[in-house]
Design an enzyme around this catalytic site. Structure first.
Site, mmCIF file in Angstrom:
data_model
loop_
_atom_site.group_PDB
_atom_site.id
_atom_site.type_symbol
_atom_site.label_atom_id
_atom_site.label_comp_id
_atom_site.label_asym_id
_atom_site.label_seq_id
_atom_site.Cartn_x
_atom_site.Cartn_y
_atom_site.Cartn_z
ATOM 1 N N LYS A 177 0.824 -1.209 0.000
ATOM 2 C CA LYS A 177 0.000 0.000 0.000
ATOM 3 C C LYS A 177 0.858 1.259 0.000
ATOM 4 C CE LYS A 177 -4.284 -1.829 1.386
ATOM 5 N NZ LYS A 177 -5.400 -2.040 2.199
ATOM 6 N N LYS A 193 -4.392 -9.471 -5.874
ATOM 7 C CA LYS A 193 -5.509 -9.834 -4.991
ATOM 8 C C LYS A 193 -6.720 -8.958 -5.297
ATOM 9 C CE LYS A 193 -6.066 -8.069 -0.868
ATOM 10 N NZ LYS A 193 -6.981 -7.806 0.232
ATOM 11 N N LYS A 244 -10.881 -3.855 -2.745
ATOM 12 C CA LYS A 244 -11.796 -2.727 -2.939
ATOM 13 C C LYS A 244 -11.054 -1.562 -3.573
ATOM 14 C CE LYS A 244 -13.590 -3.669 1.586
ATOM 15 N NZ LYS A 244 -12.686 -3.465 2.699
HETATM 16 N N1 AQP Z 1 -9.202 -11.022 -2.409
HETATM 17 C C1 AQP Z 1 -9.444 -11.577 -1.219
HETATM 18 N N2 AQP Z 1 -9.458 -12.923 -1.096
HETATM 19 C C2 AQP Z 1 -9.732 -13.517 0.100
HETATM 20 N N3 AQP Z 1 -10.006 -12.815 1.228
HETATM 21 C C3 AQP Z 1 -9.984 -11.471 1.153
HETATM 22 N N4 AQP Z 1 -10.218 -10.506 2.064
HETATM 23 C C4 AQP Z 1 -10.110 -9.293 1.475
HETATM 24 N N5 AQP Z 1 -9.801 -9.436 0.169
HETATM 25 C C5 AQP Z 1 -9.725 -10.782 -0.069
HETATM 26 C C6 AQP Z 1 -10.545 -10.770 3.478
HETATM 27 O O1 AQP Z 1 -11.739 -10.068 3.798
HETATM 28 C C7 AQP Z 1 -11.701 -9.662 5.166
HETATM 29 C C8 AQP Z 1 -12.070 -8.210 5.252
HETATM 30 O O2 AQP Z 1 -11.076 -7.445 4.596
HETATM 31 P P1 AQP Z 1 -11.015 -5.884 4.743
HETATM 32 O O3 AQP Z 1 -12.007 -5.264 3.851
HETATM 33 O O4 AQP Z 1 -11.132 -5.500 6.154
HETATM 34 O O5 AQP Z 1 -9.548 -5.495 4.339
HETATM 35 P P2 AQP Z 1 -8.604 -5.889 3.153
HETATM 36 O O6 AQP Z 1 -8.095 -7.267 3.355
HETATM 37 O O7 AQP Z 1 -7.563 -4.817 3.079
HETATM 38 O O8 AQP Z 1 -9.563 -5.839 1.902
HETATM 39 P P3 AQP Z 1 -9.352 -5.038 0.549
HETATM 40 O O9 AQP Z 1 -10.472 -5.301 -0.341
HETATM 41 O O10 AQP Z 1 -7.971 -5.309 0.038
HETATM 42 O O11 AQP Z 1 -9.494 -3.541 1.041
HETATM 43 P P4 AQP Z 1 -8.638 -2.290 0.694
HETATM 44 O O12 AQP Z 1 -8.401 -2.318 -0.783
HETATM 45 O O13 AQP Z 1 -9.458 -1.140 1.170
HETATM 46 O O14 AQP Z 1 -7.385 -2.469 1.509
HETATM 47 C C9 AQP Z 1 -10.297 -9.960 5.676
HETATM 48 O O15 AQP Z 1 -10.322 -11.135 6.465
HETATM 49 C C10 AQP Z 1 -9.499 -10.183 4.423
HETATM 50 O O16 AQP Z 1 -8.440 -11.092 4.625
#
Ligand code: AQP
Length: 330
Positions: free
Chosen positions: A113, A197, A200
């Site tokens: 990030k 991955k 969002k």
């Molecule tokens: N692509 C993924 N595959 C499997 N698990 C995932 N998780 C997120 N993306 C995937 C799991 O979802 C839970 C909640 O995640 P989060 O929204 O709190 O944070 P994150 O992991 O940072 O998700 P994003 O989509 O990548 O958000 P941004 O882009 O805002 O940082 C967690 O258990 C995560 O592992």
């Protein structure tokens, strides 16, 4: 004694298939008389994405509605906001004294990030995010934390911090949690670039959102990147796109990868992609309908959060008071 299960999600952007299959879909399954399950919305973590006030409020209430739509019984298992329990932040400050800059610098999510956001976006909150996450978990003595694969390193760091703290104060004051992942789909990849991955913050056509209309889901899968092999086979190295689709289909249908490989043997990718889209659409349709119904009633969603806060607040207060006393804070 009941097992304590805890998991959270950030109210940034819209919920996508990765977060759903990697974590959220598993959460309601933990609800049983043997478990005590805590679900929280990590709104303080979301701040490092610099949302506007109205975005943050909307996404937070969206998440409450999604959690309920998934089947979480908020009467028995609290859904609460991280920001409404000040002990999360206070414990984070205490734990900052038990973790080094070196350890935080090695967190891959921070490195990814920070690299993407440039120096302007390299916020202190992004750097110390894993310490707040450790506080989220350790405050409630969680036994198990079901997360996607991307969060494994953070849970491992949580264990290291707890171990260090316990070692210094000579007893098991903080419980070491274990993480769990779903069998398939612990790491769902972008449909348009299976090397990344699904996130969002990445967005676009490679990301399937839970609220996407059926025709959008269908279109996104029909454009999913595959390869020129023309064989539906699980091989992450050589066929990452097809393997990602196989994992999604296996997670949604509950069938094994081998059975799916056999079913689509000799078919083109077109039929295969269509089948994945249909399975996802079928899985999401009832949840989308329930979300739409629940989301209209904001007063109810706020009531759920108040109930959750009331359920966990005294425990958080008592745990922090115990730790402060042990540390010697008068
Ligand atoms: N692509 C993924 N595959 C499997 N698990 C995932 N998780 C997120 N993306 C995937 C799991 O979802 C839970 C909640 O995640 P989060 O929204 O709190 O944070 P994150 O992991 O940072 O998700 P994003 O989509 O990548 O958000 P941004 O882009 O805002 O940082 C967690 O258990 C995560 O592992």
């Amino acid at each position: 004694m009941k097992k304590r299960v805890l998991s959270g999600i950030k109210p940034t952007g819209d919920v996508h298939l990765g977060g759903y299959l990697g974590a959220m879909r598993e959460w309601p399954k933990y609800q049983s008389s043997e478990n005590e399950v805590f679900y929280f919305i990590a709104d303080l973590h979301a701040l490092n994405a610099r949302p506007t006030a109205s975005e943050l409020r909307t996404k937070t209430l969206d998440l409450v509605a999604w959690l309920l739509a998934l089947g979480i019984d908020s009467e028995r298992n609290p859904i609460y906001l991280q920001s409404q329990i000040p002990e999360h932040s206070e414990l984070c400050w205490l734990l900052n004294n038990f973790v080094t800059m070196g350890e935080l610098s090695r967190m891959t999510q921070y490195k990814d990030k920070a690299q993407k956001s440039g120096s302007e976006g390299q916020l202190v909150a992004l750097f110390t995010y894993p310490v707040l996450m450790a506080a989220d978990i350790l405050l409630y003595g969680a036994d198990e934390v079901p997360v996607g694969e991307d969060q494994t390193q953070h849970v491992e760091l949580t264990r290291d911090i707890a171990q260090r703290f316990n070692g210094i104060y000579g007893r098991e004051l903080l419980k070491l949690p274990k993480f769990t992942h779903p069998a398939h789909s612990a790491r769902v990849m972008m449909l348009d670039d299976p090397a990344r991955k699904m996130s969002k913050s990445e967005g676009g056509d490679g990301c399937v959102y839970l609220m996407d209309p059926q025709e959008v889901i269908d279109r996104k899968f029909s454009r999913a990147v595959t390869d020129s092999e023309g064989v539906v086979r699980f091989n992450k190295q050589d066929q990452p796109g097809v393997s990602n689709l196989l994992e999604i289909l296996a997670a949604v249908t509950g069938e094994t990868i081998e059975v799916l490989e056999q079913r689509f043997a000799g078919n083109g990718y077109g039929d295969f992609k269509k089948a994945v889209a249909e399975a996802v659409i079928e899985e999401l349709a009832p949840i989308q309908a329930e979300f739409a119904r629940l989301r209209k009633d904001e007063a109810y969603l706020l009531e759920v959060l108040t109930r959750g806060k009331d359920r966990v607040a005294s425990e958080a207060r008592e745990k922090l008071a115990e730790l402060k006393q042990v540390i010697g804070l008068v």
